[in-house]
Design a protein around this motif. Structure first.
Motif, PDB file in Angstrom:
ATOM      1  N   ASN A 245      -7.736 -25.391  43.693  1.00  0.00           N
ATOM      2  CA  ASN A 245      -7.192 -26.525  44.201  1.00  0.00           C
ATOM      3  C   ASN A 245      -5.626 -26.783  44.095  1.00  0.00           C
ATOM      4  O   ASN A 245      -5.447 -27.197  43.587  1.00  0.00           O
ATOM      5  CB  ASN A 245      -7.971 -27.702  44.097  1.00  0.00           C
ATOM      6  CG  ASN A 245      -8.971 -28.031  44.673  1.00  0.00           C
ATOM      7  OD1 ASN A 245      -9.101 -27.322  45.669  1.00  0.00           O
ATOM      8  ND2 ASN A 245     -10.042 -28.373  43.719  1.00  0.00           N
ATOM      9  N   LYS A 246      -4.888 -25.654  44.186  1.00  0.00           N
ATOM     10  CA  LYS A 246      -3.412 -25.741  43.130  1.00  0.00           C
ATOM     11  C   LYS A 246      -2.746 -26.950  44.726  1.00  0.00           C
ATOM     12  O   LYS A 246      -3.106 -26.177  45.673  1.00  0.00           O
ATOM     13  CB  LYS A 246      -3.079 -24.327  43.178  1.00  0.00           C
ATOM     14  CG  LYS A 246      -3.425 -23.212  41.704  1.00  0.00           C
ATOM     15  CD  LYS A 246      -3.383 -23.829  40.812  1.00  0.00           C
ATOM     16  CE  LYS A 246      -3.885 -22.907  39.496  1.00  0.00           C
ATOM     17  NZ  LYS A 246      -3.867 -23.821  38.701  1.00  0.00           N
ATOM     18  N   HIS A 247      -1.710 -26.901  43.920  1.00  0.00           N
ATOM     19  CA  HIS A 247      -0.499 -27.096  45.144  1.00  0.00           C
ATOM     20  C   HIS A 247       0.208 -26.193  45.403  1.00  0.00           C
ATOM     21  O   HIS A 247       0.281 -25.206  45.326  1.00  0.00           O
ATOM     22  CB  HIS A 247       0.191 -28.519  44.320  1.00  0.00           C
ATOM     23  CG  HIS A 247      -0.524 -29.610  43.550  1.00  0.00           C
ATOM     24  ND1 HIS A 247      -0.506 -30.846  44.692  1.00  0.00           N
ATOM     25  CD2 HIS A 247      -0.902 -29.759  42.260  1.00  0.00           C
ATOM     26  CE1 HIS A 247      -0.952 -31.554  44.231  1.00  0.00           C
ATOM     27  NE2 HIS A 247      -1.242 -31.208  42.552  1.00  0.00           N
ATOM     28  N   ASP A 248       0.671 -26.511  46.856  1.00  0.00           N
ATOM     29  CA  ASP A 248       1.195 -25.247  47.571  1.00  0.00           C
ATOM     30  C   ASP A 248       2.362 -24.580  46.930  1.00  0.00           C
ATOM     31  O   ASP A 248       2.566 -23.491  46.762  1.00  0.00           O
ATOM     32  CB  ASP A 248       1.739 -26.346  48.696  1.00  0.00           C
ATOM     33  CG  ASP A 248       3.189 -24.801  49.788  1.00  0.00           C
ATOM     34  OD1 ASP A 248       2.256 -23.875  50.280  1.00  0.00           O
ATOM     35  OD2 ASP A 248       3.940 -25.061  50.025  1.00  0.00           O
ATOM     36  N   LYS A 249       2.895 -25.656  46.303  1.00  0.00           N
ATOM     37  CA  LYS A 249       4.847 -24.739  45.487  1.00  0.00           C
ATOM     38  C   LYS A 249       4.171 -23.484  44.451  1.00  0.00           C
ATOM     39  O   LYS A 249       4.352 -22.848  44.307  1.00  0.00           O
ATOM     40  CB  LYS A 249       5.434 -25.711  44.855  1.00  0.00           C
ATOM     41  CG  LYS A 249       6.458 -26.114  46.550  1.00  0.00           C
ATOM     42  CD  LYS A 249       7.395 -27.033  45.406  1.00  0.00           C
ATOM     43  CE  LYS A 249       7.697 -27.364  46.740  1.00  0.00           C
ATOM     44  NZ  LYS A 249       9.338 -28.341  46.455  1.00  0.00           N
ATOM     45  N   VAL A 250       2.803 -24.331  43.535  1.00  0.00           N
ATOM     46  CA  VAL A 250       2.314 -23.475  42.356  1.00  0.00           C
ATOM     47  C   VAL A 250       1.699 -22.121  42.679  1.00  0.00           C
ATOM     48  O   VAL A 250       1.952 -20.765  42.299  1.00  0.00           O
ATOM     49  CB  VAL A 250       1.152 -24.908  41.600  1.00  0.00           C
ATOM     50  CG1 VAL A 250       0.959 -23.189  40.581  1.00  0.00           C
ATOM     51  CG2 VAL A 250       1.598 -25.735  40.920  1.00  0.00           C
ATOM     52  N   ALA A 251       0.884 -22.250  44.205  1.00  0.00           N
ATOM     53  CA  ALA A 251       0.310 -20.829  44.482  1.00  0.00           C
ATOM     54  C   ALA A 251       1.352 -20.628  45.171  1.00  0.00           C
ATOM     55  O   ALA A 251       0.970 -18.639  45.027  1.00  0.00           O
ATOM     56  CB  ALA A 251      -0.750 -21.380  45.868  1.00  0.00           C
ATOM     57  N   LEU A 252       2.308 -20.652  46.140  1.00  0.00           N
ATOM     58  CA  LEU A 252       3.846 -19.869  46.522  1.00  0.00           C
ATOM     59  C   LEU A 252       4.275 -18.948  45.148  1.00  0.00           C
ATOM     60  O   LEU A 252       4.276 -17.627  45.263  1.00  0.00           O
ATOM     61  CB  LEU A 252       5.076 -20.799  47.013  1.00  0.00           C
ATOM     62  CG  LEU A 252       4.239 -20.855  48.027  1.00  0.00           C
ATOM     63  CD1 LEU A 252       5.348 -21.850  48.625  1.00  0.00           C
ATOM     64  CD2 LEU A 252       4.046 -20.054  49.690  1.00  0.00           C
ATOM     65  N   ILE A 253       3.924 -19.852  44.206  1.00  0.00           N
ATOM     66  CA  ILE A 253       4.819 -19.772  42.993  1.00  0.00           C
ATOM     67  C   ILE A 253       3.339 -17.632  42.194  1.00  0.00           C
ATOM     68  O   ILE A 253       4.408 -17.105  41.515  1.00  0.00           O
ATOM     69  CB  ILE A 253       5.456 -19.869  41.942  1.00  0.00           C
ATOM     70  CG1 ILE A 253       6.258 -21.096  41.682  1.00  0.00           C
ATOM     71  CG2 ILE A 253       5.604 -19.277  41.067  1.00  0.00           C
ATOM     72  CD1 ILE A 253       7.844 -20.410  42.248  1.00  0.00           C
ATOM     73  N   ALA A 254       2.753 -18.168  42.639  1.00  0.00           N
ATOM     74  CA  ALA A 254       1.553 -17.438  41.555  1.00  0.00           C
ATOM     75  C   ALA A 254       2.227 -16.195  42.406  1.00  0.00           C
ATOM     76  O   ALA A 254       1.648 -14.885  41.969  1.00  0.00           O
ATOM     77  CB  ALA A 254       0.017 -18.130  41.916  1.00  0.00           C
ATOM     78  N   CYS A 255       1.449 -16.178  44.278  1.00  0.00           N
ATOM     79  CA  CYS A 255       1.658 -15.877  45.193  1.00  0.00           C
ATOM     80  C   CYS A 255       3.276 -14.287  44.722  1.00  0.00           C
ATOM     81  O   CYS A 255       2.865 -12.941  45.099  1.00  0.00           O
ATOM     82  CB  CYS A 255       1.785 -15.937  45.981  1.00  0.00           C
ATOM     83  SG  CYS A 255       0.420 -16.248  47.198  1.00  0.00           S
ATOM     84  N   ALA A 256       4.165 -15.564  44.599  1.00  0.00           N
ATOM     85  CA  ALA A 256       5.264 -14.424  44.360  1.00  0.00           C
ATOM     86  C   ALA A 256       5.308 -13.591  43.644  1.00  0.00           C
ATOM     87  O   ALA A 256       6.322 -12.641  42.673  1.00  0.00           O
ATOM     88  CB  ALA A 256       7.305 -15.295  43.952  1.00  0.00           C
ATOM     89  N   ASN A 257       4.821 -14.213  41.923  1.00  0.00           N
ATOM     90  CA  ASN A 257       4.538 -13.191  40.666  1.00  0.00           C
ATOM     91  C   ASN A 257       3.575 -12.128  40.885  1.00  0.00           C
ATOM     92  O   ASN A 257       3.767 -11.031  40.585  1.00  0.00           O
ATOM     93  CB  ASN A 257       4.041 -14.242  39.646  1.00  0.00           C
ATOM     94  CG  ASN A 257       5.147 -15.276  38.993  1.00  0.00           C
ATOM     95  OD1 ASN A 257       6.483 -14.736  39.398  1.00  0.00           O
ATOM     96  ND2 ASN A 257       4.668 -16.276  37.961  1.00  0.00           N
TER      97      ASN A 257
END
Length: 64
Positions: A29-41
Motif C-alpha cells: 500500500n505505498k503512496h504514488d510518489k513512494v512507488a515511483l521513486i522505488a521504481c526509479a531506483n
C-alpha cells in the motif's frame, strides 16, 4: 520515465510497471510518489546491470 512507462503499459510489457502495481497493492500500500521513486531506483539498477553485462532488455528474462 516511470510515468511514461505507466502510460504506455498497453503497448509494451515492462517489469517496472509490474513492480509499481505490486507496490500499490496490499500488503505494501505505498503512496504514488513512494512507488515511483522505488521504481526509479529499480530502473537505475536494471540499466547499470544491463550495461555491465552487455545485454539488451528482455521481458521474459526479467525478474518479476
Amino acid at each position: 520515465m516511470i510515468r511514461s512507462m505507466l502510460r504506455n503499459q498497453g503497448k509494451i510489457q515492462n517489469h517496472l510497471v509490474d513492480y509499481y502495481y505490486k507496490l500499490k497493492k496490499p500488503p505494501f500500500n505505498k503512496h504514488d510518489k513512494v512507488a515511483l521513486i522505488a521504481c526509479a531506483n529499480h530502473l537505475n539498477r536494471t540499466i547499470i546491470n544491463l550495461v555491465h553485462t552487455h545485454q539488451l532488455y528482455n521481458y521474459s528474462k526479467a525478474i518479476h
